[in-house]
Motif scaffolding. Structure first.
Motif, PDB file in Angstrom:
ATOM      1  N   PRO A  31       0.842  -1.254  -0.156  1.00 48.24           N
ATOM      2  CA  PRO A  31       0.147   0.071   0.099  1.00 48.24           C
ATOM      3  C   PRO A  31       0.929   1.243  -0.008  1.00 48.24           C
ATOM      4  CG  PRO A  31       0.204  -0.760   2.395  1.00 48.24           C
ATOM      5  CD  PRO A  31       1.095  -1.697   1.179  1.00 48.24           C
ATOM      6  N   ASN A  32       1.652   1.398  -0.834  1.00 54.86           N
ATOM      7  CA  ASN A  32       2.822   2.427  -0.884  1.00 54.86           C
ATOM      8  C   ASN A  32       2.840   2.956  -2.556  1.00 54.86           C
ATOM      9  OD1 ASN A  32       3.959   0.457   1.336  1.00 54.86           O
ATOM     10  ND2 ASN A  32       3.975   2.474   1.894  1.00 54.86           N
ATOM     11  N   TRP A  33       1.875   3.491  -2.817  1.00 52.98           N
ATOM     12  CA  TRP A  33       1.770   3.840  -4.196  1.00 52.98           C
ATOM     13  C   TRP A  33       2.046   5.547  -4.013  1.00 52.98           C
ATOM     14  CZ3 TRP A  33       3.042   2.367  -9.146  1.00 52.98           C
ATOM     15  CH2 TRP A  33       3.176   1.017  -9.226  1.00 52.98           C
ATOM     16  N   ARG A  34       1.119   6.019  -3.154  1.00 54.05           N
ATOM     17  CA  ARG A  34       1.113   7.371  -2.706  1.00 54.05           C
ATOM     18  C   ARG A  34       0.951   7.830  -1.522  1.00 54.05           C
ATOM     19  NH1 ARG A  34      -2.483   8.928  -6.841  1.00 54.05           N
ATOM     20  NH2 ARG A  34      -0.773   9.837  -8.437  1.00 54.05           N
ATOM     21  N   GLN A  35       1.576   8.887  -1.114  1.00 52.95           N
ATOM     22  CA  GLN A  35       1.472   9.150   0.221  1.00 52.95           C
ATOM     23  C   GLN A  35       0.628  10.663   0.342  1.00 52.95           C
ATOM     24  OE1 GLN A  35       5.081   9.635   2.473  1.00 52.95           O
ATOM     25  NE2 GLN A  35       5.706   7.217   2.148  1.00 52.95           N
ATOM     26  N   MET A  36      -0.087  10.828   1.113  1.00 47.92           N
ATOM     27  CA  MET A  36      -0.791  12.185   1.453  1.00 47.92           C
ATOM     28  C   MET A  36      -0.390  12.621   2.908  1.00 47.92           C
ATOM     29  SD  MET A  36      -4.616  13.548   0.865  1.00 47.92           S
ATOM     30  CE  MET A  36      -5.431  12.424   2.343  1.00 47.92           C
ATOM     31  N   ARG A  37       0.404  13.618   2.925  1.00 45.07           N
ATOM     32  CA  ARG A  37       0.791  14.075   4.298  1.00 45.07           C
ATOM     33  C   ARG A  37      -0.134  15.322   4.864  1.00 45.07           C
ATOM     34  NH1 ARG A  37       4.226  12.376   8.250  1.00 45.07           N
ATOM     35  NH2 ARG A  37       5.232  13.877   9.240  1.00 45.07           N
ATOM     36  N   LEU A  38      -0.689  15.068   6.179  1.00 45.43           N
ATOM     37  CA  LEU A  38      -1.732  15.991   6.680  1.00 45.43           C
ATOM     38  C   LEU A  38      -0.967  16.604   7.768  1.00 45.43           C
ATOM     39  CD1 LEU A  38      -4.883  13.953   6.330  1.00 45.43           C
ATOM     40  CD2 LEU A  38      -3.862  15.439   4.681  1.00 45.43           C
ATOM     41  N   TYR A  39      -0.787  17.861   7.869  1.00 41.48           N
ATOM     42  CA  TYR A  39       0.079  18.552   8.738  1.00 41.48           C
ATOM     43  C   TYR A  39      -1.004  19.180   9.785  1.00 41.48           C
ATOM     44  CZ  TYR A  39       4.036  17.996   5.836  1.00 41.48           C
ATOM     45  OH  TYR A  39       4.984  17.504   5.213  1.00 41.48           O
ATOM     46  N   THR A  40      -0.563  19.262  10.880  1.00 44.10           N
ATOM     47  CA  THR A  40      -1.393  20.026  11.982  1.00 44.10           C
ATOM     48  C   THR A  40      -0.754  20.996  12.529  1.00 44.10           C
ATOM     49  OG1 THR A  40      -2.876  19.992  13.973  1.00 44.10           O
ATOM     50  CG2 THR A  40      -0.897  18.370  13.804  1.00 44.10           C
ATOM     51  N   PHE A  41      -0.993  22.235  13.224  1.00 47.10           N
ATOM     52  CA  PHE A  41      -0.526  23.316  13.808  1.00 47.10           C
ATOM     53  C   PHE A  41      -0.777  23.112  15.350  1.00 47.10           C
ATOM     54  CE2 PHE A  41      -1.206  24.955   9.524  1.00 47.10           C
ATOM     55  CZ  PHE A  41       0.008  25.014   9.059  1.00 47.10           C
ATOM     56  N   ASN A  42      -1.527  22.033  15.793  1.00 42.68           N
ATOM     57  CA  ASN A  42      -1.590  21.786  17.166  1.00 42.68           C
ATOM     58  C   ASN A  42      -0.760  21.299  17.921  1.00 42.68           C
ATOM     59  OD1 ASN A  42      -2.764  21.475  19.908  1.00 42.68           O
ATOM     60  ND2 ASN A  42      -4.557  20.973  18.984  1.00 42.68           N
ATOM     61  N   LYS A  43       0.215  21.840  18.670  1.00 42.95           N
ATOM     62  CA  LYS A  43       1.384  20.987  19.201  1.00 42.95           C
ATOM     63  C   LYS A  43       0.971  19.700  20.003  1.00 42.95           C
ATOM     64  CE  LYS A  43       3.958  25.311  19.790  1.00 42.95           C
ATOM     65  NZ  LYS A  43       4.846  25.953  20.714  1.00 42.95           N
ATOM     66  N   ASN A  44      -0.321  19.631  20.620  1.00 43.71           N
ATOM     67  CA  ASN A  44      -0.883  18.380  21.329  1.00 43.71           C
ATOM     68  C   ASN A  44      -1.200  17.197  20.236  1.00 43.71           C
ATOM     69  OD1 ASN A  44      -0.539  19.955  23.802  1.00 43.71           O
ATOM     70  ND2 ASN A  44      -2.554  20.691  23.471  1.00 43.71           N
TER      71      ASN A  44
END
Length: 245
Positions: A31-44
């Motif tokens: 399952p490694n054809w595409r990665q979608m990176r979701l970032y958060t600005f919450n330090k917790n």
């Protein structure tokens, strides 16, 4: 080149083709054809990476190897055109390559175990080792094209997704595995073509892809009948001298 024996080129081609098929199988299942990176600005909270394959989708939190969200029904709801094409292209490429491996194995067995003089009764339906290797090389080349084209398209489609949405998409290791497997299939076909081009110049009809007619056993005889005829003529022409008392 030992064309009448199992040559190192054909063995190397078979091993290379087997490794390429194994690489294709790994690329299909991972399952490694595409990665979608979701970032958060919450330090917790931690960032999330969504791994997209051809059949499943997995979401992981940074620092964890377990899937927070696991979707085994992803193959039915694929909304990305390149992955949908790969769902059909890679299995077809694998089937074509396995067929080529089967033909290559038949050709090597035919070279190793079949006698040098073909059976007249089976000559009309006989496919020799040269024909098997030639067709196998064409099938390997076809499998390479079927695999390589959509795998390279993933890279360009990934750039399209980044321009359309946000630059959070990246292609993963399965793309490199598929492209490397396509290169292995191409290398295998080149080996078989080189073997055939080096051996087809032999005078034996065995190096033609198919027997055009049933070979006659007299064509394989070492002594033609005309030699016996000339010998008989010489014996007849010898004068016989008799002495009378």
């Amino acid at each position: 080149m030992g064309c009448r024996d199992v040559h190192a080129a054909t063995v190397l081609a078979f091993l290379s083709g087997t490794a390429s098929v194994a690489g294709l199988l790994a690329a299909v299942l991972l399952p490694n054809w595409r990665q979608m990176r979701l970032y958060t600005f919450n330090k917790n909270e931690k960032n999330v990476t969504v791994y997209t394959g051809l059949w499943i989708k997995c979401a992981r939190i940074d620092g964890s190897r377990d899937c927070v969200i696991y979707d085994p029904q992803w193959y039915m709801a694929v909304d990305q055109l390149d992955l949908r094409v790969l769902q059909f292209a890679l299995p077809l490429s694998m089937f074509t390559a396995v067929s080529a491996l089967f033909l290559c194995l038949i050709g090597m067995c035919n070279t190793a175990f079949v006698s040098s003089v073909p059976n007249v009764k089976l000559a009309k339906c006989l496919v020799n080792s040269a024909g098997c290797h030639l067709v196998a090389g064409l099938l390997f080349l076809l499998a390479c094209a079927i695999c390589l084209t959509p795998s390279v398209w993933v890279i360009f489609y990934n750039n399209y997704l980044n321009r359309k949405y946000e630059p959070v998409f990246s292609f993963d290791i399965s793309v490199f595995i598929a492209i490397a497997s396509a290169g292995g299939l191409f290398f295998t076909s080149v080996l078989l073509f080189l073997w055939y081009c080096a051996c087809k110049s032999l005078p034996s009809p065995f190096w033609q892809p198919l027997y055009s007619h049933a070979p006659s056993m007299h064509s394989y005889a070492s002594q033609p009948y005309s030699a016996r005829s000339r010998l008989s003529a010489i014996e007849i022409d010898i004068p016989v001298v008799t002495h009378t008392s």
